[in-house]
Scaffold this active site. Structure first.
Site, PDB file in Angstrom:
ATOM      1  N   ASP A 282     -34.254   2.722  -4.242  1.00 33.52           N
ATOM      2  CA  ASP A 282     -34.549   2.985  -5.691  1.00 33.52           C
ATOM      3  C   ASP A 282     -33.991   4.086  -6.319  1.00 33.52           C
ATOM      4  O   ASP A 282     -33.928   5.345  -5.684  1.00 33.52           O
ATOM      5  CB  ASP A 282     -36.089   3.429  -5.722  1.00 33.52           C
ATOM      6  CG  ASP A 282     -36.721   3.041  -7.075  1.00 33.52           C
ATOM      7  OD1 ASP A 282     -36.149   3.403  -8.091  1.00 33.52           O
ATOM      8  OD2 ASP A 282     -37.728   2.481  -7.044  1.00 33.52           O
TER       9      ASP A 282
ATOM     10  N   SER B 259     -38.040   0.214 -12.639  1.00 27.54           N
ATOM     11  CA  SER B 259     -38.032  -0.387 -11.312  1.00 27.54           C
ATOM     12  C   SER B 259     -38.754  -1.477 -11.349  1.00 27.54           C
ATOM     13  O   SER B 259     -38.640  -2.465 -10.640  1.00 27.54           O
ATOM     14  CB  SER B 259     -38.810   0.591 -10.131  1.00 27.54           C
ATOM     15  OG  SER B 259     -37.831   1.688 -10.096  1.00 27.54           O
TER      16      SER B 259
ATOM     17  N   GLU C 178     -37.868  -0.840   0.872  1.00 29.18           N
ATOM     18  CA  GLU C 178     -37.632   0.032  -0.068  1.00 29.18           C
ATOM     19  C   GLU C 178     -37.462   1.580   0.427  1.00 29.18           C
ATOM     20  O   GLU C 178     -38.502   2.311   1.008  1.00 29.18           O
ATOM     21  CB  GLU C 178     -38.674  -0.027  -1.028  1.00 29.18           C
ATOM     22  CG  GLU C 178     -37.942   0.797  -2.480  1.00 29.18           C
ATOM     23  CD  GLU C 178     -38.920   0.882  -3.393  1.00 29.18           C
ATOM     24  OE1 GLU C 178     -40.299   0.792  -3.156  1.00 29.18           O
ATOM     25  OE2 GLU C 178     -38.648   1.422  -4.425  1.00 29.18           O
TER      26      GLU C 178
ATOM     27  N   HIS D 147     -35.222  12.150 -10.305  1.00 24.65           N
ATOM     28  CA  HIS D 147     -36.230  12.575 -11.394  1.00 24.65           C
ATOM     29  C   HIS D 147     -36.304  14.054 -11.489  1.00 24.65           C
ATOM     30  O   HIS D 147     -36.474  14.702 -12.345  1.00 24.65           O
ATOM     31  CB  HIS D 147     -37.532  11.714 -11.481  1.00 24.65           C
ATOM     32  CG  HIS D 147     -37.398  10.402 -11.826  1.00 24.65           C
ATOM     33  ND1 HIS D 147     -37.276  10.095 -13.240  1.00 24.65           N
ATOM     34  CD2 HIS D 147     -37.816   9.339 -11.245  1.00 24.65           C
ATOM     35  CE1 HIS D 147     -37.096   8.615 -13.327  1.00 24.65           C
ATOM     36  NE2 HIS D 147     -37.524   8.220 -12.135  1.00 24.65           N
TER      37      HIS D 147
ATOM     38  N   HIS E  96     -33.552   7.337 -15.594  1.00 20.25           N
ATOM     39  CA  HIS E  96     -32.926   6.291 -15.008  1.00 20.25           C
ATOM     40  C   HIS E  96     -31.554   6.309 -15.953  1.00 20.25           C
ATOM     41  O   HIS E  96     -31.553   6.396 -17.273  1.00 20.25           O
ATOM     42  CB  HIS E  96     -33.405   5.052 -14.894  1.00 20.25           C
ATOM     43  CG  HIS E  96     -34.799   4.928 -14.246  1.00 20.25           C
ATOM     44  ND1 HIS E  96     -35.492   3.824 -14.325  1.00 20.25           N
ATOM     45  CD2 HIS E  96     -35.303   5.883 -13.450  1.00 20.25           C
ATOM     46  CE1 HIS E  96     -36.391   4.181 -13.518  1.00 20.25           C
ATOM     47  NE2 HIS E  96     -36.374   5.346 -12.874  1.00 20.25           N
TER      48      HIS E  96
HETATM   49 MG    MG Z   1     -39.621   1.859  -6.272  1.00 18.09          MG
HETATM   50 ZN    ZN Z   2     -37.581   6.216 -11.480  1.00 19.50          ZN
END
Ligand code: MG
Ligand code: ZN
Length: 374
Positions: free
Chosen positions: A49, A90, A263, A272, A336
């Site tokens: 991610d 996401s 993941e 972030h 993002h």
């Molecule tokens: Mg995620």
């Molecule tokens: Zn994020």
């Protein structure tokens, strides 16, 4: 003058293009004409991610110029945008992989109109394959949720948890225990329901994942209280033992093959937080899981491994002043970003993943590799 007008038009189009045209969804994926040399029986899809090229590069150079990722034989790029925003979240990002639809940010397993879309995990389950989900966030968080649930908004984690008992999923490992057994929206105890259906459920607080060998006679779930405790802080590996345990377990659950999503959830959170060290730690933790998956695929010979990200986070880059082993990272945002996202593939069917294509094409390529399109 004409050029100027074109320029103004282009600018206007860009401004009007916060909802990008979905036309290219049906455009050639760059692999449409490729003949499959050999069909995989299993797919392991690894999603980092928030893992863009900056994150991968930082992990690589912080790790002595070496990643397991480099063992992949095919690379491609995908376009990550959502149906309503050039910058995806996401939920829309994972729904694109899981269901093959461009949808709105926040959507979990539903299309842009809010209609439930069948996920590749559900289809695999229906076709008799074994299935699994592993995450270092809560298992009800946007990325894993998009493969198993259908809700309008990613925040509905208790509603997402209700999809597990009836899903038939063979293995799930992640956080978010409270969404199953200490629910605010109702009194249901979903862990009890899972156990009634034959699941063996274990907890992070009770037992180390590395010490568990689940019996393939029963489906298996493992939950930690919230998000998975960071390996860098807890000293307890989580993702790597999960990635080691799941493929042979799933292979024994069905002789028709398996679909497994793993993941590395928190590379995104490093972005972030604008924390380069957090990114590097999580990137290398994720890369260990990649190594284990590739080892399994190499020995097995029938497993396609795909590694990609839903989007990049942080506009993270490797700035001047960086040296091998020590990265001077810089960020353009704490959100993002919309850059193209790399895809890496290994094993039978990997040849489908070269080129530049929509994120939704990954769903179609996976189905094609498994022969689900026939
Ligand atoms: Mg995620
Ligand atoms: Zn994020």
């Amino acid at each position: 003058m004409r050029i100027y007008r074109l320029f103004v038009f282009a600018l206007f189009s860009l401004a009007a293009c916060s909802a990008p045209k979905p036309a290219s969804e049906t455009a050639p994926s760059g692999a449409g004409s490729i003949e499959l040399q050999k069909r995989p029986q299993n797919i392991i899809l690894l999603i980092g991610d928030g893992m863009g090229l900056g994150q991968i590069s930082a992990g690589l150079y912080a790790n002595g110029n070496q990643l397991n990722l480099e063992r992949c034989t095919v690379t491609g790029l995908h376009k990550s945008y959502a149906s309503n925003d050039l910058i995806t979240d996401s939920a829309a990002g994972a729904t694109a992989f899981a269901c093959g639809v461009k949808t709105y940010n926040g959507a979990i397993g539903v299309d842009a109109a809010g209609k439930p879309a069948k996920t590749i995990l559900e289809e695999a389950q229906q076709r008799g394959l074994a299935t699994g989900l592993i995450a270092t966030s809560s298992i009800t968080h946007a990325t894993p949720a998009s493969f198993i649930a259908h809700v309008a908004n990613r925040g509905e984690e208790e509603a997402i948890a209700t999809f597990f008992p009836d899903s038939g999923i063979d293995l799930f490992i992640g956080g978010g225990k409270k969404f199953f057994d200490r629910r605010e929206t109702d009194e249901r105890d979903l862990l009890q329901q899972l156990r009634k259906k034959g699941y063996v459920i274990s907890h992070y607080a009770e037992k180390d994942l590395a010490q568990i060998t689940p019996d393939p006679a029963h489906p298996f779930g493992y939950l930690s209280a919230d998000n998975s405790p960071l390996t860098a802080e807890s000293g307890r590996d989580y993702l790597e033992p999960a990635a080691r345990m799941a493929p042979p377990f799933l292979a024994k659950r069905s002789n028709k093959g398996f679909f497994l999503m793993i993941e590395g959830s928190q590379i995104d959170w490093g972005g972030h937080a604008k924390d380069a060290q957090y990114i590097v730690n999580e990137m290398l933790d994720f890369d260990k899981a990649i190594g284990v998956a590739l080892d399994f695929a190499k020995a097995d010979g029938r497993t396609l491994v795909i590694i990609t990200a839903d989007h990049e986070t942080g506009g993270f880059s490797i700035n001047p002043g960086s040296v091998m082993g020590s990265i001077k990272g810089a960020f353009t945002t704490d959100q993002h970003t919309g850059t193209l996202i790399p895809v890496f593939a290994y094993g039978p069917g990997a040849e489908l993943f070269g080129g530049v294509y929509e994120n939704t094409a990954i769903y179609h390529k996976m189905r094609r590799a498994l022969g689900f399109d026939k």
